[in-house]
Design a protein around this motif. Structure first.
Motif, mmCIF file in Angstrom:
data_model
loop_
_atom_site.group_PDB
_atom_site.id
_atom_site.type_symbol
_atom_site.label_atom_id
_atom_site.label_comp_id
_atom_site.label_asym_id
_atom_site.label_seq_id
_atom_site.Cartn_x
_atom_site.Cartn_y
_atom_site.Cartn_z
ATOM 1 N N MET A 1 -82.542 38.574 7.515
ATOM 2 C CA MET A 1 -82.375 37.242 6.982
ATOM 3 C C MET A 1 -82.605 37.233 5.464
ATOM 4 O O MET A 1 -81.973 36.460 4.760
ATOM 5 C CB MET A 1 -83.366 36.311 7.673
ATOM 6 N N ARG A 2 -83.498 38.099 5.008
ATOM 7 C CA ARG A 2 -83.743 38.163 3.561
ATOM 8 C C ARG A 2 -82.543 38.729 2.823
ATOM 9 O O ARG A 2 -82.257 38.328 1.703
ATOM 10 C CB ARG A 2 -84.993 38.985 3.293
ATOM 11 N N THR A 3 -81.845 39.651 3.440
ATOM 12 C CA THR A 3 -80.639 40.205 2.826
ATOM 13 C C THR A 3 -79.545 39.146 2.741
ATOM 14 O O THR A 3 -78.831 39.059 1.734
ATOM 15 C CB THR A 3 -80.147 41.422 3.625
ATOM 16 N N ILE A 4 -79.434 38.334 3.779
ATOM 17 C CA ILE A 4 -78.455 37.242 3.755
ATOM 18 C C ILE A 4 -78.793 36.258 2.644
ATOM 19 O O ILE A 4 -77.904 35.765 1.940
ATOM 20 C CB ILE A 4 -78.404 36.540 5.130
ATOM 21 N N ALA A 5 -80.087 35.992 2.454
ATOM 22 C CA ALA A 5 -80.517 35.099 1.378
ATOM 23 C C ALA A 5 -80.121 35.657 0.017
ATOM 24 O O ALA A 5 -79.653 34.924 -0.857
ATOM 25 C CB ALA A 5 -82.028 34.887 1.455
ATOM 26 N N LEU A 6 -80.296 36.951 -0.165
ATOM 27 C CA LEU A 6 -79.918 37.588 -1.428
ATOM 28 C C LEU A 6 -78.406 37.530 -1.641
ATOM 29 O O LEU A 6 -77.933 37.213 -2.741
ATOM 30 C CB LEU A 6 -80.392 39.040 -1.456
ATOM 31 N N ILE A 7 -77.648 37.778 -0.606
ATOM 32 C CA ILE A 7 -76.181 37.738 -0.709
ATOM 33 C C ILE A 7 -75.710 36.322 -1.047
ATOM 34 O O ILE A 7 -74.831 36.136 -1.904
ATOM 35 C CB ILE A 7 -75.533 38.256 0.584
ATOM 36 N N LEU A 8 -76.291 35.311 -0.399
ATOM 37 C CA LEU A 8 -75.914 33.933 -0.708
ATOM 38 C C LEU A 8 -76.277 33.568 -2.143
ATOM 39 O O LEU A 8 -75.535 32.841 -2.811
ATOM 40 C CB LEU A 8 -76.585 32.971 0.275
ATOM 41 N N GLY A 9 -77.393 34.082 -2.626
ATOM 42 C CA GLY A 9 -77.777 33.832 -4.016
ATOM 43 C C GLY A 9 -76.797 34.455 -4.996
ATOM 44 O O GLY A 9 -76.404 33.825 -5.982
ATOM 45 N N ILE A 10 -76.388 35.677 -4.718
ATOM 46 C CA ILE A 10 -75.422 36.355 -5.590
ATOM 47 C C ILE A 10 -74.085 35.624 -5.579
ATOM 48 O O ILE A 10 -73.470 35.397 -6.631
ATOM 49 C CB ILE A 10 -75.261 37.829 -5.166
ATOM 50 N N LEU A 11 -73.629 35.204 -4.395
ATOM 51 C CA LEU A 11 -72.355 34.494 -4.302
ATOM 52 C C LEU A 11 -72.416 33.133 -5.000
ATOM 53 O O LEU A 11 -71.434 32.707 -5.611
ATOM 54 C CB LEU A 11 -71.952 34.326 -2.837
ATOM 55 N N SER A 12 -73.561 32.471 -4.921
ATOM 56 C CA SER A 12 -73.662 31.179 -5.593
ATOM 57 C C SER A 12 -73.672 31.337 -7.117
ATOM 58 O O SER A 12 -73.117 30.499 -7.830
ATOM 59 C CB SER A 12 -74.900 30.421 -5.122
ATOM 60 N N ILE A 13 -74.260 32.413 -7.617
ATOM 61 C CA ILE A 13 -74.209 32.677 -9.062
ATOM 62 C C ILE A 13 -72.772 32.957 -9.497
ATOM 63 O O ILE A 13 -72.307 32.448 -10.523
ATOM 64 C CB ILE A 13 -75.140 33.850 -9.437
ATOM 65 N N PHE A 14 -72.039 33.757 -8.718
ATOM 66 C CA PHE A 14 -70.637 34.023 -9.059
ATOM 67 C C PHE A 14 -69.809 32.742 -9.000
ATOM 68 O O PHE A 14 -68.930 32.519 -9.836
ATOM 69 C CB PHE A 14 -70.034 35.082 -8.141
ATOM 70 N N GLY A 15 -70.079 31.886 -8.018
ATOM 71 C CA GLY A 15 -69.380 30.610 -7.938
ATOM 72 C C GLY A 15 -69.677 29.716 -9.125
ATOM 73 O O GLY A 15 -68.797 29.030 -9.637
ATOM 74 N N MET A 16 -70.933 29.725 -9.573
ATOM 75 C CA MET A 16 -71.308 28.941 -10.738
ATOM 76 C C MET A 16 -70.581 29.455 -11.981
ATOM 77 O O MET A 16 -70.073 28.675 -12.784
ATOM 78 C CB MET A 16 -72.810 28.994 -10.964
ATOM 79 N N LEU A 17 -70.531 30.774 -12.128
ATOM 80 C CA LEU A 17 -69.828 31.350 -13.281
ATOM 81 C C LEU A 17 -68.341 31.030 -13.237
ATOM 82 O O LEU A 17 -67.720 30.794 -14.278
ATOM 83 C CB LEU A 17 -70.058 32.859 -13.332
ATOM 84 N N LEU A 18 -67.760 30.997 -12.047
ATOM 85 C CA LEU A 18 -66.364 30.612 -11.904
ATOM 86 C C LEU A 18 -66.176 29.153 -12.321
ATOM 87 O O LEU A 18 -65.175 28.796 -12.941
ATOM 88 C CB LEU A 18 -65.892 30.819 -10.462
ATOM 89 N N GLY A 19 -67.151 28.309 -12.009
ATOM 90 C CA GLY A 19 -67.085 26.901 -12.391
ATOM 91 C C GLY A 19 -67.220 26.670 -13.882
ATOM 92 O O GLY A 19 -66.890 25.600 -14.379
ATOM 93 N N PHE A 20 -67.730 27.656 -14.622
ATOM 94 C CA PHE A 20 -67.850 27.519 -16.073
ATOM 95 C C PHE A 20 -66.536 27.793 -16.789
ATOM 96 O O PHE A 20 -66.418 27.510 -17.975
ATOM 97 C CB PHE A 20 -68.931 28.449 -16.623
ATOM 98 N N ILE A 21 -65.551 28.350 -16.112
ATOM 99 C CA ILE A 21 -64.247 28.587 -16.722
ATOM 100 C C ILE A 21 -63.574 27.233 -16.949
ATOM 101 O O ILE A 21 -63.587 26.373 -16.063
ATOM 102 C CB ILE A 21 -63.377 29.484 -15.816
ATOM 103 N N PRO A 22 -63.021 27.012 -18.126
ATOM 104 C CA PRO A 22 -62.362 25.725 -18.391
ATOM 105 C C PRO A 22 -61.307 25.409 -17.336
ATOM 106 O O PRO A 22 -60.584 26.284 -16.859
ATOM 107 C CB PRO A 22 -61.715 25.930 -19.771
ATOM 108 N N CYS A 23 -61.233 24.157 -16.956
ATOM 109 C CA CYS A 23 -60.324 23.608 -15.948
ATOM 110 C C CYS A 23 -60.685 24.016 -14.524
ATOM 111 O O CYS A 23 -59.964 23.673 -13.593
ATOM 112 C CB CYS A 23 -58.867 23.964 -16.241
#
Length: 82
Positions: A1-23
């Motif tokens: 479960m801790r590994t899943i938590a880490l994976i979800l954290g990494i994916l949410s950071i990548f999603g946030m970075l994708l959201g910083f791209i204009p438009c």
């Protein structure tokens, strides 16, 4: 479960970075609930009592929190769309 938590954290950071791209700022409307789910999973994984290290769960908590706060700030600056 801790590994899943880490994976979800990494994916949410990548999603946030994708959201910083204009438009693509509206992508944070999807990423913030995803990061919230990751935060809940991370907190549950961190709360389990056993003798192993909880660093993966703590990293998930930190990354999901950062993704939520910065994604929300990006939505405010972009007016919810941009």
């Amino acid at each position: 479960m801790r590994t899943i938590a880490l994976i979800l954290g990494i994916l949410s950071i990548f999603g946030m970075l994708l959201g910083f791209i204009p438009c693509l700022g509206a992508f944070n409307w999807i990423n913030i609930p995803f990061a919230l789910i990751g935060l809940v999973v991370s907190i549950v994984a961190h709360g389990k009592e056993d003798g192993t290290s909880k660093s993966n769960a703590m990293a998930g908590i930190i990354m999901c929190s950062i993704a939520m706060v910065l994604g929300f700030a990006r939505l405010i600056v972009g007016g919810g769309i941009f």
